[in-house]
Each structure stands twice: as C-alpha cells, then as structure tokens.
Motif scaffolding. Structure first.
Motif, PDB file in Angstrom:
ATOM      1  N   ASN A  64     -92.331-118.218  -9.635  1.00  9.44           N
ATOM      2  CA  ASN A  64     -91.851-116.600  -9.799  1.00  9.44           C
ATOM      3  C   ASN A  64     -92.867-115.877  -9.188  1.00  9.44           C
ATOM      4  OD1 ASN A  64     -93.530-115.774 -11.815  1.00  9.44           O
ATOM      5  ND2 ASN A  64     -92.473-117.098 -13.450  1.00  9.44           N
ATOM      6  N   PRO A  65     -92.291-114.449  -8.849  1.00 10.26           N
ATOM      7  CA  PRO A  65     -92.887-113.689  -8.146  1.00 10.26           C
ATOM      8  C   PRO A  65     -94.405-113.332  -8.639  1.00 10.26           C
ATOM      9  CG  PRO A  65     -90.715-112.789  -8.085  1.00 10.26           C
ATOM     10  CD  PRO A  65     -90.779-113.873  -9.112  1.00 10.26           C
ATOM     11  N   GLN A  66     -94.488-113.105  -9.988  1.00  8.42           N
ATOM     12  CA  GLN A  66     -95.696-112.736 -10.589  1.00  8.42           C
ATOM     13  C   GLN A  66     -96.727-113.863 -10.466  1.00  8.42           C
ATOM     14  OE1 GLN A  66     -96.183-113.079 -14.921  1.00  8.42           O
ATOM     15  NE2 GLN A  66     -96.989-110.922 -15.012  1.00  8.42           N
ATOM     16  N   LEU A  93    -101.411-116.226  -7.124  1.00 13.75           N
ATOM     17  CA  LEU A  93    -101.645-117.398  -6.361  1.00 13.75           C
ATOM     18  C   LEU A  93    -102.214-116.744  -4.963  1.00 13.75           C
ATOM     19  CD1 LEU A  93    -101.679-120.422  -5.861  1.00 13.75           C
ATOM     20  CD2 LEU A  93     -99.308-120.314  -5.301  1.00 13.75           C
ATOM     21  N   ALA A  94    -101.622-115.789  -4.422  1.00 15.77           N
ATOM     22  CA  ALA A  94    -101.815-115.161  -3.267  1.00 15.77           C
ATOM     23  C   ALA A  94    -103.334-114.982  -3.297  1.00 15.77           C
ATOM     24  CB  ALA A  94    -101.130-114.056  -2.524  1.00 15.77           C
ATOM     25  N   LYS A  95    -103.831-114.163  -4.394  1.00 12.00           N
ATOM     26  CA  LYS A  95    -105.072-113.610  -4.447  1.00 12.00           C
ATOM     27  C   LYS A  95    -106.044-114.704  -4.582  1.00 12.00           C
ATOM     28  CE  LYS A  95    -103.834-109.600  -7.147  1.00 12.00           C
ATOM     29  NZ  LYS A  95    -103.907-108.891  -8.503  1.00 12.00           N
ATOM     30  N   GLN A  96    -105.727-115.701  -5.123  1.00  4.79           N
ATOM     31  CA  GLN A  96    -106.443-116.926  -5.222  1.00  4.79           C
ATOM     32  C   GLN A  96    -107.093-117.688  -3.919  1.00  4.79           C
ATOM     33  OE1 GLN A  96    -107.676-115.984  -8.459  1.00  4.79           O
ATOM     34  NE2 GLN A  96    -108.251-118.264  -8.470  1.00  4.79           N
ATOM     35  N   ILE A  97    -105.771-117.619  -3.040  1.00  2.64           N
ATOM     36  CA  ILE A  97    -105.703-118.373  -1.755  1.00  2.64           C
ATOM     37  C   ILE A  97    -106.726-117.453  -0.837  1.00  2.64           C
ATOM     38  CG2 ILE A  97    -104.511-118.988   0.212  1.00  2.64           C
ATOM     39  CD1 ILE A  97    -104.254-120.985  -2.135  1.00  2.64           C
ATOM     40  N   LYS A  98    -106.544-116.347  -0.907  1.00  2.00           N
ATOM     41  CA  LYS A  98    -107.440-115.243  -0.075  1.00  2.00           C
ATOM     42  C   LYS A  98    -108.999-115.483  -0.425  1.00  2.00           C
ATOM     43  CE  LYS A  98    -105.930-111.033   0.297  1.00  2.00           C
ATOM     44  NZ  LYS A  98    -105.664-110.765   1.698  1.00  2.00           N
ATOM     45  N   GLY A 155    -113.901-121.013   3.353  1.00  2.00           N
ATOM     46  CA  GLY A 155    -113.929-120.955   4.828  1.00  2.00           C
ATOM     47  C   GLY A 155    -112.849-121.674   5.560  1.00  2.00           C
ATOM     48  N   TYR A 156    -111.596-121.767   4.768  1.00  2.00           N
ATOM     49  CA  TYR A 156    -110.332-122.290   5.126  1.00  2.00           C
ATOM     50  C   TYR A 156    -109.974-121.690   6.594  1.00  2.00           C
ATOM     51  CZ  TYR A 156    -110.278-124.934   0.820  1.00  2.00           C
ATOM     52  OH  TYR A 156    -110.679-125.605  -0.040  1.00  2.00           O
ATOM     53  N   LYS A 157    -109.518-122.368   7.709  1.00  2.00           N
ATOM     54  CA  LYS A 157    -108.946-121.620   8.703  1.00  2.00           C
ATOM     55  C   LYS A 157    -107.381-121.259   8.417  1.00  2.00           C
ATOM     56  CE  LYS A 157    -112.658-121.537  11.015  1.00  2.00           C
ATOM     57  NZ  LYS A 157    -112.924-122.558  12.252  1.00  2.00           N
ATOM     58  N   ASN A 158    -106.607-122.413   8.471  1.00  2.00           N
ATOM     59  CA  ASN A 158    -105.160-122.224   8.320  1.00  2.00           C
ATOM     60  C   ASN A 158    -104.556-122.722   6.987  1.00  2.00           C
ATOM     61  OD1 ASN A 158    -104.697-121.427  11.212  1.00  2.00           O
ATOM     62  ND2 ASN A 158    -105.314-123.389  11.651  1.00  2.00           N
ATOM     63  N   ILE A 159    -103.749-122.193   6.205  1.00  2.00           N
ATOM     64  CA  ILE A 159    -102.976-122.709   5.053  1.00  2.00           C
ATOM     65  C   ILE A 159    -101.564-123.223   5.324  1.00  2.00           C
ATOM     66  CG2 ILE A 159    -102.391-121.930   2.774  1.00  2.00           C
ATOM     67  CD1 ILE A 159    -105.469-121.587   3.644  1.00  2.00           C
ATOM     68  N   LEU A 193     -91.677-116.054  -2.262  1.00  2.00           N
ATOM     69  CA  LEU A 193     -92.393-116.385  -1.037  1.00  2.00           C
ATOM     70  C   LEU A 193     -92.923-115.348  -0.499  1.00  2.00           C
ATOM     71  CD1 LEU A 193     -89.542-118.974   0.235  1.00  2.00           C
ATOM     72  CD2 LEU A 193     -91.545-119.501  -1.108  1.00  2.00           C
ATOM     73  N   LYS A 194     -92.350-114.235  -0.489  1.00  2.00           N
ATOM     74  CA  LYS A 194     -92.829-113.131   0.017  1.00  2.00           C
ATOM     75  C   LYS A 194     -94.179-112.570  -0.277  1.00  2.00           C
ATOM     76  CE  LYS A 194     -89.749-109.813   0.647  1.00  2.00           C
ATOM     77  NZ  LYS A 194     -88.745-108.730   0.556  1.00  2.00           N
ATOM     78  N   SER A 195     -94.582-112.980  -1.523  1.00  2.00           N
ATOM     79  CA  SER A 195     -95.804-112.618  -2.020  1.00  2.00           C
ATOM     80  C   SER A 195     -96.893-113.451  -1.142  1.00  2.00           C
ATOM     81  CB  SER A 195     -95.991-113.128  -3.501  1.00  2.00           C
ATOM     82  OG  SER A 195     -94.994-112.496  -4.276  1.00  2.00           O
ATOM     83  N   LEU A 196     -96.790-114.612  -0.827  1.00  2.00           N
ATOM     84  CA  LEU A 196     -97.680-115.187  -0.008  1.00  2.00           C
ATOM     85  C   LEU A 196     -97.676-115.204   1.597  1.00  2.00           C
ATOM     86  CD1 LEU A 196     -97.162-118.476  -2.358  1.00  2.00           C
ATOM     87  CD2 LEU A 196     -99.496-117.583  -1.594  1.00  2.00           C
ATOM     88  N   ILE A 197     -96.978-114.403   2.012  1.00  2.00           N
ATOM     89  CA  ILE A 197     -96.691-114.160   3.640  1.00  2.00           C
ATOM     90  C   ILE A 197     -98.039-114.017   4.252  1.00  2.00           C
ATOM     91  CG2 ILE A 197     -96.004-111.688   3.461  1.00  2.00           C
ATOM     92  CD1 ILE A 197     -94.060-112.599   5.691  1.00  2.00           C
ATOM     93  N   GLU A 198     -98.712-113.175   3.740  1.00  2.00           N
ATOM     94  CA  GLU A 198     -99.955-112.908   4.573  1.00  2.00           C
ATOM     95  C   GLU A 198    -101.148-114.113   4.432  1.00  2.00           C
ATOM     96  OE1 GLU A 198    -101.626-109.517   3.324  1.00  2.00           O
ATOM     97  OE2 GLU A 198     -99.920-108.041   3.667  1.00  2.00           O
ATOM     98  N   GLU A 199    -100.855-115.053   3.437  1.00  2.00           N
ATOM     99  CA  GLU A 199    -101.677-116.259   3.508  1.00  2.00           C
ATOM    100  C   GLU A 199    -101.261-117.283   4.105  1.00  2.00           C
ATOM    101  OE1 GLU A 199    -104.504-115.036   2.496  1.00  2.00           O
ATOM    102  OE2 GLU A 199    -103.644-112.996   1.709  1.00  2.00           O
TER     103      GLU A 199
END
Length: 458
Positions: A342-344, A349-354, A361-365, A381-387
């Motif tokens: 869900n979005p929350q 998850l997006a913060k953790q991936i960042k 030092g990951y290059k691509n996700i 899905l939109k929450s993760l678009i930048e990552e």
C-alpha cells in the motif's frame, strides 16, 4: 457432516484445502460466527498477558520486537500484570497472518513454529463443535491458534490483527494491551475510504481500563475519540471531554528524536533513551513497542534496547539478502524482499532504498512486483518511481491477483522500462540475468510475491 474424515486421517495440507471450501467468502468480517464457536469450545486466554496489535502497516515488526523483549528473562521478571507470571520462567506466543512460506509460521511459541499435529488436533475439535456454523478460513485458523495456546499456556500472547480490528476474529479476546501502529489507506472496501473511518475500525480493539499505545504520528481524531469514549462508557465518568489516561499517543506522549543517521533517542515523559542504533525494522515500530514495554513497567536502558534492536529482523520486511547469503549464490547481486502493498508501506520502502543506494553504492534498482487487484496499485508504485530503474511485472496465481497487463498499464504512466512475465519467478530470474553485481533487485507488492522469490533464495 458426511465428508468429515475420522481423527488424524487428514494431513495439515488436506485440512487447509478443506477450509478453503467451507465458507462462501474469503474475507467476511464479523464476530458473531467465531464468537458462537468460541463459546462452545470454552475459549479463554485469561491465563496470559495478551497484547493485541492492529494497524495498517507495522503490525508484524512491532509484534516481533515485543516478542524478542519478552524472551529476555530480565524483561519478563518485571512484568506483573498477571498472577500467573511469578516464576520468571515464561513462554511467548505470537499469532500472525498471513504466512510467507509455511502455514505453521502463523503461530510460534518461543520463536518456534507450532507443529502440524497441534493444528490438526485443534481443527478436529473445531469441526466437531461448530455444527452448521460456517467459518471462514481465517476464523477457523484463528480459533485453532487460540485452542493451541490454551493447551501450551504461554505467559505472553501477542495477537496480530488480520484486517481492521473491530470486526477481526482476534477481537473476540479482551486483551490487556491494545496497540495501534499506523493508520492509512488500505482495504478500503472493508474499512472505509478515509483515515478517520479506517482509524475507527482499528481502534475497535481497545477496551476500557486497558493500556493503549498508538504509534501513528498523525493519529486520526476517530482513534482518540474512541479511546476516550471507553472511559465515559465504563460508567466511571460522565464528562465526554475526559482524556483516557491509559492511552499513550505518539508525538503527544512519546517522541523520536533523530540525532543523526546512526543515532536516535526516544523520549517519553521524563524518560529519555539515548544513543539508540539504527534498526533493521522500521524505527517507528520500535518506538511503539518500547512505549508498550515502558508502560508495562519494564526497566529500559540503552544497552538492553540496542541488543533488542540488533536482533530484531523480520522475514519480508526490507529483508536484505546479499549475493553471498543466498542459496547456491542464486544471484550475483543483492536482493531486498518487502511485503509492502500500500502507499504508506512503499513510501517507507522508497526511503530505505534511497538509504541503501547511499550506504551500499548500488547503481541500478531492478524492481520485481506483483500485486492484488484490490490494492491502490498506482499510488503504491508511484512512491518508488524515483528509485526504480527497471520494472519486472509478474503474475500471481491467486484469485485476487491483478493482471500483469493492468499493473503494466498503471506503471506506464510514470515508468519507461517495463517488462511483463507469466509469473513472479520468471520475472525475478530475468531481473537477475539483467542486473549487474553492483545493482539491487527489489521484490515487493504482496506476501505472495515475496513468498515466491524467498523460496528461491533460502
């Protein structure tokens, strides 16, 4: 019933297959059916200190942190809520759902999954008692967990609510402690279309004179009002503005102080825990669990809390598998599994991936995703678009699954590199083939999604 097989002639898997057929609706909220059968079976957990945990996200990790704490002798000796806890020797049971790999994961005692035989015995007792009362799969298995706990008599019982709270099967039990982790949009078809409505449903686990801890940083008024109304309705006070002094709310009664990326503190009244280290699970849920322990009278210090933080990891919750940790070195790069759906959850998850990208030092996700159709897929899905750099969309083999086509059409609104596959395993294998050693594969979207990949990794 004519199709009932005699004692112990069904395996656990046969029982579970049978339970999937006996009720017309998979999700059927309400307490009347399970309560009737519970009375027939004399269900009673009053021998233990019971903690019920509700919330949109964070239930499982909050339960796991509390479980780890109560496994420590110095912790249990300080807990005096029930007369049965007097020897300093105890056991801790956790009931949760859904499972990831094995059904038995739904009930563990002292961190060990309960064996098939205990479930089979409990199912037989329920089948004999229920007569013509129809029970859903979840109601049936929840009752079984209660019967097993009555047999094993743990000192501490932690119940993770399945869906909502007020009408969830676990809510036939009057718990000593009620915990609400977070409130956000999920299961709107059952709980309501806004946080106030959903908050009311989650708050339904609360009882008068119960210790209540709310971990949401922006708690809906419906939750606070529900907790306060318990004092009024108990008959002890008629002032409708009365504050429930047994209810402790994040930001009002306890706060996180973020000193740095590697150091944080927890403040609760005059109590301040300093120099706490980073958590494997969401820090917010650690803070909520610590507030429960503090209010139960457990003496907390930095060394003890940091020990608990270090040992609390939960399968499928930002669970990192390095290439070296995987069975047969399945991939050449690291993999993170997360059941967020869900979005929350995906915002976290997006913060953790960042942070992973910054620290490791990951290059691509490369994201492997499959979701259920009744979820807010677009905003998740939109929450993760930048990552995310490349998307691999798989198909789940469950009735509620969204099609790869539908998920792909949604992802195409904001993503360019999208690949579709017949199943999650295939999506994962192609992601692995395309990823480099300095990339990261993220698998998320559902318990079912994580289960399919985790089985390949461990």
């Amino acid at each position: 019933m004519s199709d009932i097989i005699k004692s112990h002639s069904r395996s656990l898997n046969e029982w579970l297959s049978y339970l999937e057929t006996i009720h017309s609706t998979e999700i059927d909220l309400g307490l009347s059916r399970i309560a009737q059968v519970a009375v027939l079976l004399n269900v009673d957990l009053s021998f233990a200190t019971v903690i019920t945990v509700a919330g949109t996200n964070g239930k499982g990790t909050t339960c796991a942190f509390l479980e780890n704490a109560f496994m420590q002798p110095e912790c249990i000796k300080q807990l005096t809520m029930k007369e049965s806890i007097t020897t300093g020797v105890s056991s801790v049971a956790v009931y949760s759902s859904p499972h990831i790999n094995r059904f038995n994961e739904r009930l563990r005692v002292d961190k060990k999954d309960v064996c098939d035989e205990f479930f089979i015995e409990a199912f037989e007792l329920i089948e004999k008692a229920r007569g013509d009362i129809s029970l859903s799969y979840y109601e049936y298995t929840t009752l079984a967990a209660f019967l097993i706990m009555m047999k094993l008599k743990p000192s501490i019982i932690i119940l993770e609510v399945g869906l909502g709270g007020r009408l969830d099967a676990t809510n036939i039990i009057d718990a000593d402690v009620g915990v609400v982790t977070t409130i956000d949009l999920d299961h709107q078809a059952f709980l309501g279309n806004d946080r106030e409505s959903i908050g009311y449903e989650k708050a339904g686990i609360m009882r008068a004179e119960q210790l209540i801890v709310v971990g949401d940083t922006d708690v809906p008024a419906s939750v606070v009002n529900y907790g306060n109304s318990l004092v009024v309705n108990s008959g002890k006070n008629t002032d409708e503005q009365l504050v429930n002094n047994n209810m402790f709310i994040r930001e009002r009664d306890f706060q996180i102080v973020q000193n740095s990326l590697s150091n944080w503190s927890l403040k609760a009244g005059a109590k301040l825990l300093e120099n706490l280290k980073p958590c494997h699970i969401p820090q917010d849920n650690v803070a909520t669990a610590l507030m429960v322990l503090y209010k139960l009278g457990v003496s907390l210090n930095t060394q003890f809390v940091n020990m608990l933080i270090g040992q609390t990891k939960v399968s499928g919750r930002t669970e990192l598998f390095t290439a070296q940790e995987q069975a047969n070195f399945l991939t050449s790069c690291d993999v993170v599994l997360d059941v967020g759906h869900n979005p929350q959850a995906t915002r976290y998850l997006a913060k953790q991936i960042k942070q992973y990208k910054r620290d490791r030092g990951y290059k691509n996700i490369h994201a492997v995703v499959a979701m259920l159709a009744d979820k807010d897929i677009e905003n998740s899905l939109k929450s993760l678009i930048e990552e995310i750099d490349v998307w691999y969309i798989g198909q789940l083999d469950v009735p509620r699954a969204s099609s790869t086509k539908d998920v792909a059409n949604i992802a195409a609104k904001f993503a360019n590199s999208i690949n579709c596959f017949d199943n999650v395993s295939q999506a994962f294998k192609i992601a692995n083939h395309q990823a480099n050693s300095d990339d990261l594969i993220l698998v998320f979207g559902s318990f079912f999604t994580v289960a399919e990949v985790r089985e390949l990794l461990v």
